[in-house]
Scaffold this active site. Structure first.
Site, PDB file in Angstrom:
ATOM      1  CE  LYS A  55     -12.816   6.050  45.149  1.00  0.00           C
ATOM      2  NZ  LYS A  55     -13.793   7.153  44.929  1.00  0.00           N
ATOM      3  CD  GLN A  99     -14.699   9.863  47.635  1.00  0.00           C
ATOM      4  OE1 GLN A  99     -13.912   8.924  47.289  1.00  0.00           O
ATOM      5  NE2 GLN A  99     -15.946   9.300  47.714  1.00  0.00           N
ATOM      6  CG  ASP A 122     -13.825   9.897  39.966  1.00  0.00           C
ATOM      7  OD1 ASP A 122     -13.785   8.865  39.723  1.00  0.00           O
ATOM      8  OD2 ASP A 122     -14.384  10.492  40.875  1.00  0.00           O
TER       9      ASP A 122
END
Ligand code: NAP
Length: 281
Positions: A55, A99, A122
């Site tokens: 990412k 994450q 996200d």
């Protein structure tokens, strides 16, 4: 029949060029200001570390920055919440990625929900999910949103189609089903307690595999001319769907790798650029 390959890798590369132009335009117009994605990695899971690195690399490819934050595996929920609050309050940060998964002692849901809606690029907060499900503006959860963008790019019609989503996780199956419902598909959601799974899958015009077990969904369960989307990726280059026997008899499929994965990262950075445009501009 000729089968369409839903090439997420190629689409992501094509989109990156446009994102690069948008980032450059922001920098030119606003005195060098650059979109920044903060990436939070807790613990030392090697797969998570790899995803975060990928990412960060994607950010650099389009000229934006990542702000990597690494916390030890002993981190507590309150320590992680404090770090998220700091990033929420940092005006230079335009998006926050936490994450998944975090170590077991951390209340992951509380930490996801602590991310400001405007930085939830996200798409992991309950608030963002609820807004998306209701058709209000919100950043979509990156993997299912990436799948929707891929289907759209290849003109795969969803209206009136029967979509079967296998998996109901908060980051994939549930938002996927809501997005397909919003796109006027008739949606069936299957999970570990579903009975006669194969029968449900046989009725799918569009099947999404999000189970987390290699080749769990058998090719024999999938009808000819279905559209097959595989979110899984396992050692040996296989996904959650037994894909090889399908390649000549379905309408379209996502390759593994190179289908869904690149679109997840691409959606994350695209939504960060969008957030930065709103905040800086
Ligand atoms: P997850 O949280 O483990 O969820 C798996 C889902 O599969 C659960 O809803 C579970 O049902 C269901 N399931 C398990 N066994 C089943 C069975 N026998 N029959 C029917 N359903 C069953 O996984 P996830 O995070 O959603 O990920 C799913 C897959 O997508 C994985 O392969 C993962 O690696 C992949 N993934 C890819 C990306 C990407 O960017 N490419 C991103 C995220 C995930 P219950 O709810 O009943 O337990």
């Amino acid at each position: 029949m000729s089968t369409l390959i839903l090439d997420g890798k190629a689409l992501a590369q094509k989109t990156e060029q446009k994102l690069r132009d948008r980032v450059a335009a922001l920098k030119t117009k606003f005195d060098g200001q650059t979109p920044i994605l903060a990436t939070l990695l807790v613990g030392d899971d090697p797969a998570s570390a790899t995803y975060v690195k990928m990412k960060g690399n994607a950010c650099r490819r389009i000229g934006m920055q990542s702000l990597p934050v690494e916390l030890p595996s002993t981190t507590t929920t309150s320590q992680l919440l404090a770090k998220i609050a700091e990033l929420n309050n940092n005006p230079n940060v335009h998006g926050i990625l936490l994450q998944h998964p975090v170590p077991a002692q951390i209340d992951e849901r509380s930490c996801f929900d602590a991310i400001s809606l405007s930085k939830d690029v996200d798409g992991v907060t309950c608030l963002g999910f609820g807004r998306m499900a209701m058709g209000e503006s919100a950043y979509g959860c990156a993997t299912p949103k990436g799948i929707m963008r891929l289907l759209e790019a290849y003109d795969i019609a969803l209206t009136g189609k029967h979509a079967v989503v296998v998996g109901r996780s908060p980051i994939l199956g549930k938002p996927m089903a809501a997005m397909m419902l919003n796109a006027n598909a008739t949606v069936t959601i299957c999970h570990s307690k579903t009975q006669q799974l194969a029968e449900h899958i046989r009725r799918a015009d569009i099947i999404v595999g999000a189970v987390g077990q290699p080749e769990f969904i058998k090719s024999a369960w999938i009808k000819d001319s279905a559209v097959v989307v595989d979110a899984g990726y396992h050692p040996g280059g296989v996904g959650d769907i037994e894909m090889t026997p399908l390649i000549d008899r379905v309408a379209a499929y996502t390759p593994v790798p190179g289908g869904v994965g690149p679109m997840t990262i691409n959606t994350l950075i695209a939504q960060t650029v969008e957030s930065a445009e709103q905040k800086i501009g």
